[in-house]
Design a protein around this motif. Sequence first.
Motif: not given
Length: 847
Positions: A700-713
């Motif tokens: 979940y950290v890799e596929t959701v949290l980190e992905k969200s974190y990187q998806s916008t500035p």
Amino acid sequence: MTKDYRLGVVASLAGVAICLLLSACSSKTSRLGSAQLVLNDSSYFEAPGLNVMVFSNSYDGMFDDSKMAGVEIVHHGLRTVTNGDVRLNPTPGQWDLHPTLLERKVDRKNNVIIAQLKYDDPHFTYQIHGQLGDGGIYISVWVDQPIPEYLEGIAGLNIEFTPMPYFGHTYIMDGKAGEIPHYPDGRMITQKTGETEPAPIATGKKFNIAPDDAERHITVSSAEQELMFYDGRNKAQNGWFVLRSLLPAGKSGKILEWHISAETIPGWIRKPNIGHSQVGYCPAQPKIAVIELDKNDKARYDVSLLKVNENGSTDVLLKGKPMEWGRWQRYNYVTFDFSSVTEPGIYQLSYGDQTTMAFPIANDVYQRAWHNTLDVFLPVQMDHMFVREAYRVWHGASHLDDALQAPVNYSHWDGWRQGPITGNKYRPMEHIPGLNVGGWFDAGDFDIQTPSQYSVVNALVQVWEQFGETRDATLIDQANRYVEIHLPDNKPDVLQQIEHGALQLVAQVKAVGYALQGINESHLWQYRHLGDAVNKTNNQVYKGKPETNMYHARAKERPYNDNSEAFDDRFAFTTRASYLDYGSATALAGAARALKGYNDALAKECLNAAKKLFGDQQQNPTPPEDERGSGFARFGGTGEAYAAFELWRATHDPAYKAILDEKLPEMLNKFAFNIPILTAMLPYMGDDFKKNLEPKVADYVETVLEKSYQSTPFGVNVSKYPWAGNNQVIGQATVAYLLHKFYPKLVDTKYIFAGLSYLYGTHPDTNISFVSGVGAYNKKVAYGNNRADFAFIPGGVVPGIRLLNPDLPENRSDYPFIWSENEYVIDIAANYIFYVIAVNHLISNKQ
């Protein structure tokens, strides 16, 4: 000095003055200009300082006219024009008829965008064309057949101007000047339909709005049909200024055409927006400023972090080049990381000629950030209570006549529906006693939506059980229906609010035996009500004859009166649904635990009601086909398992644990959705359970949290749904906290803090705090029940940034009536309270 000489001097000075005046007039005349529009890759017309969108956005399927449709203009960075389309009213309101967009075509060869639309009743199909030409855009209406006779004098091409940017400016119609009114003052006339509408302020063939302001000056001309300029605020507080031409009768093909041009400032570039937390930062958290730049802004400046000294001077504490993040939506972004600065103090950020308001860095920076939400916002939202704050009365004890059984086979508005049966012993339009207690106004309106009611109770139960929050700032007297803000009564406010929500949920079960969809106004004039909720009904239980056969919510609008024969009571929508029963059972089981020792009688009622709701659904599940008539199915979730867990905790009955175990594989398969309940289960399920969840947490950290974190500035995912996404931001950050609590090595705290930074100003469009009354620059104009005053309710949390197609992030800070951006909702407020208190505990545990 002789008289002749003096006259000569005067004549010479007059000549100089005339020359200067002519020069100034010539300079002002030469100001007018419009950059050349082009059809860009995002399929709208664009020039520096100007965008014209033709049906990039269309009407909302649930909330009707949201002021985000048709032909729209973004003028020097601000969306000032919308709803360019054929409408059947001079100044349409939210629930007035609007068409359906059938198709949108982009013809790049001919620089034209074509939208095909239709009205179903009355039947009418047409096209809107937007085509470049003559320094602007031609907007035209095309039909295959002449308009129907019944639409003659009714159907017209409209375009709407948002009021706020034009206050203090003027207009010119065919050479005749006028001032844009700050407050509506025009006369009203009666239309062919019998509806009243404002009379036009001005009529003619060429209209200029704000010719005195290069940033806002727009010109609209019509070769044949007359232009009429209206003030829609005469009809509704959320009305806009409207320009309109009636469609001509007896014509086909291109039957009406306008030419629209807008003045642009040569070389205009939007000012940088320095996104940062208006509340400040704790020393140990990540601190990243996000600077939003016009895509044509090629300049790059150093960013400075200034420390503000006691004597008012500033020192540059940190300075450096920002890091390029790249393009997101229509803007470019650079970031500046100042996490290395941990010294408590007052700071500002500076970039180019922009300097932010001051903000603190301190360990206790968030300690008070949730107080207004609990102390003021939730009390103001309390239904069936008189609410006072010092000299001010927020509202009287409202809706004491709740509620009438809603008519069957009935579709209301905003998703409210009643199925083919009432589901209980009450007939349509019959009074259901006992519902006039507890509950909160759901949002900026005054209805009670059961899903948001039990969501608030759930969140506050978690606040109580996880953090033991005992803050007391409000007197709440249920027996006398009296609330006074900022007057302690030696009782924890969290418990008192849980009690208030539980009273409504228990009342529903006692009244009909199950959970309602909720309670909503019976007439549209009540739903639109602005002002004190106590004046929306007469507080007299309706004793007249049922009006089911003649009832229509949008017709026969009647004024307030104090006659018990008057039909103004709210409707109870009673179509049963499993998710409503399970959701209410979950909240009531939690409330039973929280209220034990505080209100034992109510705690017992809560537990009995929870057991009944759960047991009934287990023995006689509501058939899915019966739930189709229920509104708000979007609030469904893993209801059965969550309710079983809360009842197991409340009763220690192994039967609930067995159901929970049975549902566990399904919950694990939908891990991301069920994290709140799975983390709640962790203290009760043993070490093996915790260990087995670990791979899912890592994934979940890799596929959701980190992905969200990187998806916008901004370090969060920005919702693209028709309702802005601050609740999702809070939800994901809270999930990160819950996971970090048990898996600190797997879940970085950056995912937790990013949500707060976003809420408090590190977001697109502006750097305003989305929590009213919290932060140096915060939402002081919002969609609460006091929105008619362009005011706010302290502690309310607005939905935030709406992403308009194809690339415009927007949150209007000057205009409250855009509900998808600015409407307070109670469940987001309760979730916010939990989130901020959780962050405070996280900070204190790290010290």
